[in-house]
Design a protein around this motif. Structure first.
Motif, PDB file in Angstrom:
ATOM      1  N   ARG A  55       0.841  -1.198   0.000  1.00  0.00           N
ATOM      2  CA  ARG A  55       0.000   0.000   0.000  1.00  0.00           C
ATOM      3  C   ARG A  55       0.876   1.249   0.000  1.00  0.00           C
ATOM      4  N   ALA A  56       0.455   2.235  -0.768  1.00  0.00           N
ATOM      5  CA  ALA A  56       1.232   3.465  -0.915  1.00  0.00           C
ATOM      6  C   ALA A  56       0.628   4.581  -0.074  1.00  0.00           C
ATOM      7  N   VAL A  57       1.460   5.553   0.265  1.00  0.00           N
ATOM      8  CA  VAL A  57       0.970   6.783   0.881  1.00  0.00           C
ATOM      9  C   VAL A  57       0.366   7.623  -0.235  1.00  0.00           C
ATOM     10  N   THR A  58      -0.908   7.944  -0.121  1.00  0.00           N
ATOM     11  CA  THR A  58      -1.656   8.521  -1.231  1.00  0.00           C
ATOM     12  C   THR A  58      -2.205   9.887  -0.850  1.00  0.00           C
ATOM     13  N   MET A  59      -2.131  10.836  -1.791  1.00  0.00           N
ATOM     14  CA  MET A  59      -2.684  12.162  -1.537  1.00  0.00           C
ATOM     15  C   MET A  59      -4.183  12.094  -1.294  1.00  0.00           C
ATOM     16  N   ASP A  60      -4.896  11.402  -2.178  1.00  0.00           N
ATOM     17  CA  ASP A  60      -6.338  11.257  -2.029  1.00  0.00           C
ATOM     18  C   ASP A  60      -6.611   9.997  -1.225  1.00  0.00           C
ATOM     19  N   GLN A  61      -6.877  10.164   0.058  1.00  0.00           N
ATOM     20  CA  GLN A  61      -7.067   9.011   0.932  1.00  0.00           C
ATOM     21  C   GLN A  61      -8.416   8.332   0.742  1.00  0.00           C
ATOM     22  N   THR A  62      -9.297   8.936  -0.060  1.00  0.00           N
ATOM     23  CA  THR A  62     -10.559   8.284  -0.381  1.00  0.00           C
ATOM     24  C   THR A  62     -10.393   7.304  -1.539  1.00  0.00           C
ATOM     25  N   ARG A  63      -9.236   7.327  -2.201  1.00  0.00           N
ATOM     26  CA  ARG A  63      -8.941   6.364  -3.257  1.00  0.00           C
ATOM     27  C   ARG A  63      -7.487   5.935  -3.110  1.00  0.00           C
ATOM     28  N   PRO A  64      -7.189   5.105  -2.105  1.00  0.00           N
ATOM     29  CA  PRO A  64      -5.804   4.705  -1.863  1.00  0.00           C
ATOM     30  C   PRO A  64      -5.262   3.837  -2.992  1.00  0.00           C
ATOM     31  N   LEU A  65      -3.978   3.987  -3.260  1.00  0.00           N
ATOM     32  CA  LEU A  65      -3.310   3.252  -4.328  1.00  0.00           C
ATOM     33  C   LEU A  65      -2.397   2.183  -3.737  1.00  0.00           C
ATOM     34  N   ALA A  66      -2.029   1.224  -4.569  1.00  0.00           N
ATOM     35  CA  ALA A  66      -1.154   0.152  -4.110  1.00  0.00           C
ATOM     36  C   ALA A  66      -0.280  -0.318  -5.267  1.00  0.00           C
ATOM     37  N   ARG A  67       0.845  -0.922  -4.895  1.00  0.00           N
ATOM     38  CA  ARG A  67       1.727  -1.567  -5.869  1.00  0.00           C
ATOM     39  C   ARG A  67       1.540  -3.072  -5.738  1.00  0.00           C
ATOM     40  N   VAL A  68       1.212  -3.711  -6.852  1.00  0.00           N
ATOM     41  CA  VAL A  68       0.976  -5.159  -6.852  1.00  0.00           C
ATOM     42  C   VAL A  68       2.122  -5.829  -7.602  1.00  0.00           C
ATOM     43  N   THR A  69       2.774  -6.760  -6.924  1.00  0.00           N
ATOM     44  CA  THR A  69       3.897  -7.489  -7.524  1.00  0.00           C
ATOM     45  C   THR A  69       3.494  -8.948  -7.713  1.00  0.00           C
ATOM     46  N   LEU A  70       3.794  -9.473  -8.891  1.00  0.00           N
ATOM     47  CA  LEU A  70       3.448 -10.851  -9.212  1.00  0.00           C
ATOM     48  C   LEU A  70       4.714 -11.627  -9.544  1.00  0.00           C
ATOM     49  N   ALA A  71       4.840 -12.816  -8.965  1.00  0.00           N
ATOM     50  CA  ALA A  71       5.990 -13.680  -9.211  1.00  0.00           C
ATOM     51  C   ALA A  71       5.481 -15.069  -9.581  1.00  0.00           C
ATOM     52  N   ASP A  72       5.429 -15.351 -10.874  1.00  0.00           N
ATOM     53  CA  ASP A  72       4.914 -16.621 -11.370  1.00  0.00           C
ATOM     54  C   ASP A  72       3.525 -16.899 -10.802  1.00  0.00           C
ATOM     55  N   THR A  73       2.679 -15.884 -10.866  1.00  0.00           N
ATOM     56  CA  THR A  73       1.351 -15.929 -10.254  1.00  0.00           C
ATOM     57  C   THR A  73       0.313 -16.474 -11.233  1.00  0.00           C
ATOM     58  N   PRO A  74      -0.534 -17.402 -10.807  1.00  0.00           N
ATOM     59  CA  PRO A  74      -1.590 -17.906 -11.695  1.00  0.00           C
ATOM     60  C   PRO A  74      -2.487 -16.779 -12.184  1.00  0.00           C
ATOM     61  N   ALA A  75      -2.762 -16.752 -13.488  1.00  0.00           N
ATOM     62  CA  ALA A  75      -3.575 -15.703 -14.094  1.00  0.00           C
ATOM     63  C   ALA A  75      -4.461 -16.310 -15.168  1.00  0.00           C
ATOM     64  N   ASP A  76      -5.663 -15.788 -15.275  1.00  0.00           N
ATOM     65  CA  ASP A  76      -6.646 -16.287 -16.237  1.00  0.00           C
ATOM     66  C   ASP A  76      -6.777 -15.270 -17.367  1.00  0.00           C
ATOM     67  N   PRO A  77      -6.258 -15.573 -18.562  1.00  0.00           N
ATOM     68  CA  PRO A  77      -6.255 -14.577 -19.638  1.00  0.00           C
ATOM     69  C   PRO A  77      -7.648 -14.319 -20.205  1.00  0.00           C
TER      70      PRO A  77
END
Length: 352
Positions: free
Chosen positions: A173-195
């Motif tokens: 989770r990131a420190v966000t200016m607009d706290q009503t819409r917080p942002l995040a960084r998502v990291t994936l490492a060989d993560t299952p995904a459905d195309p």
């Protein structure tokens, strides 16, 4: 293009305005800011009592099957109150799956997004790399990424559905200016995904929904800054006169009103163009996002200045509007980028 709301659209707009005006209070928004950025009670009422979460989801999958014009009226009403809701999760992931997903993907996810049971989030990155049904890379600035149950991620090579509890997925989770819409960084490492099988159509639908969502929120927020400033100008007195009676003050309010009405035309032109599959849709989308977000930013700044000293304080809601305006101006492509796309569409070529 001749545009006017139908009776059904006007009813939806009136219902949304009344709902948010009554329930999305400053006190509740501030409590949500201290938590995860979502007013959970408001979200439940929005999804279950009004059933508005499924407005852009096809009827076959639990929604009402309406278009972006109707969605824009809701986003405008939410933006007027700086409501702490994950609306982008409805505007982007749901539309991506509806336009580009398989029958199984639609059946699995859309009813739960429409009911509010699942909070969805979306993001894109050139860094994503797919190997079979596995995804590796990172996606920055994902709205409400810290509380999402599922994601739709996109790159130049495809789009994928990823569960929030999938192995190899990490959220910061990131420190966000607009706290009503917080942002995040998502990291994936060989993560299952459905195309998504029709990923290009899905990405196009998600982008259109996202741009309309934030542009309509900006329109609603800009109108609210004007309305609140006009009300203040009638109450606050200086030299035994309401400050709204001074010519310079009235000029600033008039400038705000002109900008807002132009933004209103741009937002609903774009939404209508997308719904009608008009060849002007892309021009309208880029125009609406740039014009509405710039208008909101200017009006929010004017609100602070025209309220004088009280407008700079934490206790006053002016800072909520300003932070939301600043965030919207930067997200999903800044205004300079969108104006560059407009220039290219109208044929300026390299001069853009």
């Amino acid at each position: 293009m001749q545009f006017a709301f139908t009776e059904e659209q006007a009813m939806i707009a009136d219902t949304a305005r009344a709902f948010f005006a009554e329930n999305a209070t400053s006190e509740r928004t501030r409590r949500a800011m201290e938590g995860d950025g979502i007013d959970r009670e408001l979200w439940r009422a929005f999804c279950t009592d009004l059933g508005l979460a499924g407005i852009a989801v096809p009827e076959a999958h639990g929604g009402s099957g309406l278009g972006l014009v109707e969605f824009a009226t809701i986003a405008e009403a939410a933006g007027a109150q700086v409501a702490a809701l994950p609306l982008l999760g409805l505007a982007m992931p749901a539309r991506a799956i509806a336009a580009g997903g398989s029958a199984a993907q639609k059946q699995e996810w859309l009813p739960h997004i429409a009911s509010g049971e699942v909070i969805a989030a979306a993001g894109g990155s050139h860094d994503l790399r797919a190997t079979g049904d596995r995804l590796t890379g990172s996606v920055d600035f994902v709205p409400h990424g810290g509380v999402a149950d599922m994601f739709v991620f996109a790159s130049d090579a495809g789009a994928w559905i990823v569960r929030a509890d999938a192995p190899g997925l990490a959220i910061e989770r990131a420190v966000t200016m607009d706290q009503t819409r917080p942002l995040a960084r998502v990291t994936l490492a060989d993560t299952p995904a459905d195309p998504l099988p029709e990923w290009q159509a899905g990405i196009a639908a998600a982008r259109a929904g996202g741009w309309i969502c934030v542009a309509a929120e900006a329109l609603g927020g800009a109108q609210a800054t004007l309305d609140r400033t006009v009300a203040y100008s009638k109450e606050r007195e200086q030299f035994s006169r309401p400050i709204g009676s001074f010519q310079a003050y009235k000029h600033r309010l008039a400038d705000m009103m002109v900008e807002i009405e132009q933004a209103r035309s741009a937002v609903y032109w774009a939404a209508c163009a997308v719904d009608e599959d008009s060849p002007e849709a892309q021009l309208g989308l880029h125009s609406a996002k740039s014009f509405a977000s710039d208008t909101y930013f200017r009006c929010a700044g004017d609100m602070i200045q025209l309220h004088g000293g009280i407008g700079f304080t934490w206790e006053h809601d002016a800072h909520l509007f300003f932070k939301r305006a600043r965030a919207i101006r930067s997200m999903l492509g800044d205004s300079d980028w969108h104006r560059e796309q407009v220039a290219r569409i109208i044929g300026l070529g390299d001069a853009a």
